[in-house]
Design an enzyme around this catalytic site. Structure first.
Site, PDB file in Angstrom:
ATOM      1  N   SER A   1     -30.707 -29.135 -35.828  1.00  0.00           N
ATOM      2  CA  SER A   1     -30.306 -28.592 -35.099  1.00  0.00           C
ATOM      3  C   SER A   1     -28.294 -28.332 -35.951  1.00  0.00           C
ATOM      4  O   SER A   1     -27.291 -27.804 -35.686  1.00  0.00           O
ATOM      5  CB  SER A   1     -29.252 -29.021 -34.333  1.00  0.00           C
ATOM      6  OG  SER A   1     -30.824 -28.549 -33.378  1.00  0.00           O
TER       7      SER A   1
ATOM      8  N   TYR B   1     -29.131 -25.665 -24.003  1.00  0.00           N
ATOM      9  CA  TYR B   1     -29.663 -25.742 -25.742  1.00  0.00           C
ATOM     10  C   TYR B   1     -30.899 -25.290 -25.418  1.00  0.00           C
ATOM     11  O   TYR B   1     -31.583 -25.453 -24.866  1.00  0.00           O
ATOM     12  CB  TYR B   1     -29.647 -27.215 -26.501  1.00  0.00           C
ATOM     13  CG  TYR B   1     -29.583 -27.123 -27.296  1.00  0.00           C
ATOM     14  CD1 TYR B   1     -28.019 -27.278 -27.912  1.00  0.00           C
ATOM     15  CD2 TYR B   1     -30.452 -27.267 -27.942  1.00  0.00           C
ATOM     16  CE1 TYR B   1     -27.714 -27.582 -29.572  1.00  0.00           C
ATOM     17  CE2 TYR B   1     -30.215 -27.652 -29.570  1.00  0.00           C
ATOM     18  CZ  TYR B   1     -28.890 -27.595 -29.700  1.00  0.00           C
ATOM     19  OH  TYR B   1     -28.959 -27.421 -31.209  1.00  0.00           O
TER      20      TYR B   1
ATOM     21  N   ASN C   1     -33.371 -23.648 -28.756  1.00  0.00           N
ATOM     22  CA  ASN C   1     -33.374 -23.032 -30.108  1.00  0.00           C
ATOM     23  C   ASN C   1     -33.441 -21.498 -30.690  1.00  0.00           C
ATOM     24  O   ASN C   1     -33.075 -20.825 -31.617  1.00  0.00           O
ATOM     25  CB  ASN C   1     -34.334 -23.654 -30.978  1.00  0.00           C
ATOM     26  CG  ASN C   1     -34.196 -24.976 -30.820  1.00  0.00           C
ATOM     27  OD1 ASN C   1     -33.033 -26.089 -31.853  1.00  0.00           O
ATOM     28  ND2 ASN C   1     -34.832 -25.892 -30.211  1.00  0.00           N
TER      29      ASN C   1
ATOM     30  N   GLY D   1     -28.440 -33.505 -34.754  1.00  0.00           N
ATOM     31  CA  GLY D   1     -29.572 -33.002 -35.100  1.00  0.00           C
ATOM     32  C   GLY D   1     -31.010 -33.833 -35.188  1.00  0.00           C
ATOM     33  O   GLY D   1     -30.794 -35.032 -35.461  1.00  0.00           O
TER      34      GLY D   1
END
Length: 396
Positions: free
Chosen positions: A101, A207, A209, A345
């Site tokens: 990330s 959060y 993606n 990430g």
């Protein structure tokens, strides 16, 4: 750590679990001692304190660790553990790895550059740029970058009523059997949109993606180029980031690198698989990039130093959401020494951190590879972050 930072940590930990990056997903050769000491460069700048930290992080359950530190004493790099299970060679001190990330910070930077050029409105409806998805017109570009859109994530999630809804196959043998499958970004978005939203746009923070897959598609729609081509043109080539790669569907990691492993349970037995090669298209513009600690340091320093964004947009980027502690593409946390800025990430087999004080005087970049330890690597990841924040960024 502040409440918002703690919340962000918990949300990120849940995100790691969704892609199997915890104790059940990998770590170090079980019970193995870490041979030797961390390799460091340059040779004339030995830092026993930093070597000890690399050893401490590796010993918490990781197969290998690469660390780069920038502080008032200069620059230092080191590594510990093993490059590959069953071998004794250490990870290269500037090897490539999957940054997960941290990709989002690159993508957010490009979107904000387009805002600065008047091609994208930060508070404009995303549906105006991507009408083909039938998005709620209340969802703005800012909401994508700050994870406040309320869209359900294609990696799976928890609905408001407590129902657990699975995403695309990212865990266990089902993931391994599909590790070379190619996903199209539009396919990932439509999967998420087929589920109920988590909350009304702009009313909460989670959060997900899908926000950054949409951001990548927005870049393509506005510029006519794949987001990776825009990254090359706007960031990678100007900064000389020759070791940063947009892999697309290519499964391998080019150049020197440490191997990452995936640990999973099948029929009551734990198994560990070398997961270094995998098709990263499932992560797309939300997490597919490959890089090095050196390139990450160059990028983050340039970004925070005002070389990539005009001051007003950099200021917008650094405004954290009160719940998530997340700005526009990076975390904004309060440490004991004040505000610190971070990219975080995770990817199957790999964990990455890049962090800096706002003035750039203190910074670190960390790559951790998972092996076959049964340790709680989600917790070990955050312990490493706290250790380095306290000692490197805050100078304790």
């Amino acid at each position: 750590m502040t409440t918002s930072a703690s919340t962000a940590r918990n949300d990120k930990s849940r995100a790691f679990r969704r892609v199997g990056i915890t104790a059940s997903a990998a770590a170090l050769l079980a019970g193995a001692a870490i041979p030797g000491v961390a390799a460091a460069e340059p040779a004339g700048k030995d830092r026993p304190d930093l070597r000890a930290m690399v050893q401490e992080i590796t010993g918490s359950g990781f197969a290998g660790v690469q660390l780069r530190v920038h502080d008032r004493r200069g620059d230092w790099t080191g590594s510990a553990g093993v490059r590959k299970l069953g071998e004794t060679a250490k990870p290269p001190t500037n090897g490539r790895f999957r940054i997960g990330s941290n990709t989002k910070t690159f993508v957010a930077t490009v979107v904000l550059q387009l805002v600065g050029e008047g091609k994208v409105g930060l508070d404009a409806p995303v549906a105006g740029y991507l009408p083909e998805f039938g998005l709620d017109r209340r969802i703005t570009v800012r909401m994508l970058l700050q994870h406040t859109s309320g869209l359900f994530d294609y990696t799976g999630g928890l609905l408001p009523d407590g129902t657990v809804v699975p995403g695309i196959p990212l865990q266990g043998k089902e993931f391994l059997d599909n590790r070379y499958h190619t996903y199209q970004s539009e396919e990932l978005v439509r999967f998420g949109l087929s589920k109920p939203p988590l909350f009304a746009p702009g009313t909460d923070w989670t959060y997900t993606n899908i926000n950054y897959v949409l951001a990548g598609l927005l870049i393509k729609k506005v510029t006519g180029n794949h987001y990776g081509d825009e990254l090359q043109r706007r960031i990678l080539r100007p900064l000389g980031l020759r070791d940063t790669v947009v892999p697309g569907t290519r499964p391998g990691i080019p150049g020197p690198h440490a191997h990452g492993y995936y640990r999973y349970e099948e029929a009551g037995q734990w198994k560990t698989v070398d997961i270094t090669e995998q098709n990263p298209s499932w992560a797309s513009s939300a997490g597919e990039l490959i890089s090095t600690t050196k390139d990450l340091h160059t990028f983050f320093s340039a970004l925070l130093g005002g070389k990539l964004l005009p001051a007003p947009l950099l200021a917008e980027m650094r405004k954290p959401h009160p719940k998530g502690g997340y700005g526009l593409g990076l975390y904004v946390q309060e440490a004991s020494c004040g505000t610190v800025l971070k990219g975080m990430g995770g990817f199957h087999g790999y964990g990455t951190l890049m962090a800096s004080t706002p003035d750039g005087n203190r910074a670190y970049e960390l790559s951790m590879t998972y092996g076959d330890s049964a340790a709680d690597l989600g917790q070990a990841y955050f312990n490493a972050d706290k250790l380095l924040t306290d000692r490197v960024l805050c100078g304790k």
